[in-house]
Design a protein around this motif. Structure first.
Motif, PDB file in Angstrom:
ATOM      1  N   ASP A  80       0.918  -1.055  -0.044  1.00 13.18           N
ATOM      2  CA  ASP A  80       0.215  -0.034   0.003  1.00 13.18           C
ATOM      3  C   ASP A  80       0.840   1.372   0.051  1.00 13.18           C
ATOM      4  O   ASP A  80       1.590   1.334   0.851  1.00 13.18           O
ATOM      5  CB  ASP A  80      -0.800   0.070   1.257  1.00 13.18           C
ATOM      6  CG  ASP A  80      -1.857  -1.222   1.413  1.00 13.18           C
ATOM      7  OD1 ASP A  80      -2.306  -1.714   0.253  1.00 13.18           O
ATOM      8  OD2 ASP A  80      -2.277  -1.400   2.279  1.00 13.18           O
ATOM      9  N   LEU A  81       0.459   2.239  -0.919  1.00 10.46           N
ATOM     10  CA  LEU A  81       1.426   3.333  -1.058  1.00 10.46           C
ATOM     11  C   LEU A  81       0.541   4.478  -0.349  1.00 10.46           C
ATOM     12  O   LEU A  81      -0.957   4.547  -0.601  1.00 10.46           O
ATOM     13  CB  LEU A  81       1.596   3.734  -2.508  1.00 10.46           C
ATOM     14  CG  LEU A  81       2.529   2.922  -3.285  1.00 10.46           C
ATOM     15  CD1 LEU A  81       2.797   3.373  -4.601  1.00 10.46           C
ATOM     16  CD2 LEU A  81       3.596   2.369  -2.724  1.00 10.46           C
ATOM     17  N   VAL A  82       0.799   5.088   0.729  1.00 12.42           N
ATOM     18  CA  VAL A  82       0.198   5.918   1.499  1.00 12.42           C
ATOM     19  C   VAL A  82       0.720   7.461   1.237  1.00 12.42           C
ATOM     20  O   VAL A  82       1.898   7.733   1.363  1.00 12.42           O
ATOM     21  CB  VAL A  82       0.465   5.483   2.943  1.00 12.42           C
ATOM     22  CG1 VAL A  82      -0.162   6.644   3.841  1.00 12.42           C
ATOM     23  CG2 VAL A  82       0.107   4.265   3.215  1.00 12.42           C
ATOM     24  N   LYS A  83      -0.102   8.556   0.998  1.00 13.06           N
ATOM     25  CA  LYS A  83       0.071   9.811   0.982  1.00 13.06           C
ATOM     26  C   LYS A  83      -0.916  10.663   1.799  1.00 13.06           C
ATOM     27  O   LYS A  83      -2.073  10.104   1.684  1.00 13.06           O
ATOM     28  CB  LYS A  83      -0.101  10.390  -0.483  1.00 13.06           C
ATOM     29  CG  LYS A  83       1.068   9.572  -1.451  1.00 13.06           C
ATOM     30  CD  LYS A  83       0.971  10.363  -2.846  1.00 13.06           C
ATOM     31  CE  LYS A  83       2.060   9.805  -3.600  1.00 13.06           C
ATOM     32  NZ  LYS A  83       2.017  10.241  -5.128  1.00 13.06           N
ATOM     33  N   ASP A  84      -0.516  11.718   2.685  1.00 14.09           N
ATOM     34  CA  ASP A  84      -1.364  12.196   3.489  1.00 14.09           C
ATOM     35  C   ASP A  84      -2.271  11.305   4.353  1.00 14.09           C
ATOM     36  O   ASP A  84      -3.228  11.697   4.781  1.00 14.09           O
ATOM     37  CB  ASP A  84      -2.387  13.436   2.700  1.00 14.09           C
ATOM     38  CG  ASP A  84      -1.448  14.251   1.708  1.00 14.09           C
ATOM     39  OD1 ASP A  84      -0.396  14.720   2.363  1.00 14.09           O
ATOM     40  OD2 ASP A  84      -1.884  14.489   0.686  1.00 14.09           O
ATOM     41  N   GLY A  85      -1.520  10.404   4.796  1.00 14.34           N
ATOM     42  CA  GLY A  85      -2.300   9.257   5.787  1.00 14.34           C
ATOM     43  C   GLY A  85      -3.186   8.648   5.103  1.00 14.34           C
ATOM     44  O   GLY A  85      -3.992   7.727   5.750  1.00 14.34           O
TER      45      GLY A  85
END
Length: 143
Positions: A80-85
């Motif tokens: 999973d790629l996570v950006k801004d939570g």
């Protein structure tokens, strides 16, 4: 109960085969010198797998190539790629058809061991054939 913080920007590797979390760190090139915040939780109870490892890495979004390299040691892993939570992309690790520069031929007589040449392998069924010595190996033997 063990609690690991949510990451704001980075990668979560889930469904890692129990005990293979350290190998995943090696595949990603992450060690104590990396400087990234890392959480590796091992032998977590899992309904599907019995036990699994989970890896969270702050500040690194791993590529499709690295995701597929993880499949060498844990073919059911998800990334999973996570950006801004928030999860912005979910990838399933898959054994790549070709490996270039990832993995090392376990044959001590292979030219890759003699001359420190990067490995190259092609997938045949569920095993890999070395492009130099022509021997066939299980994916987990290459890392």
């Amino acid at each position: 109960m063990l609690k690991v913080d949510i990451i704001e920007h980075g990668t979560v590797v889930d469904h890692i085969k129990a005990g293979m979390g350290k190998k995943v760190l090696d595949i990603l090139g992450i060690d104590e010198k990396s400087g990234n915040r890392v959480a590796l939780v091992m032998n977590v109870p899992s309904q599907k797998m019995g036990k699994k490892d989970i890896l969270k890495v702050e500040g690194i979004l791993i590529s499709k190539e690295k995701t597929d390299a993880i499949a060498l040691v844990s073919p059911r892993a998800t990334v999973d790629l996570v950006k801004d939570g928030k999860v912005v992309e979910k990838k399933q690790a898959e054994l790549p058809g070709e490996l270039q520069g990832t993995g090392k031929c376990p044959n001590p007589n292979c030219i890759t061991a003699q001359e420190k040449t990067p490995g190259k392998f092609s997938l045949e069924g569920q095993k890999y054939r070395c492009g130099y010595c022509e021997r066939v190996f299980k994916p987990e033997e290459l890392v």
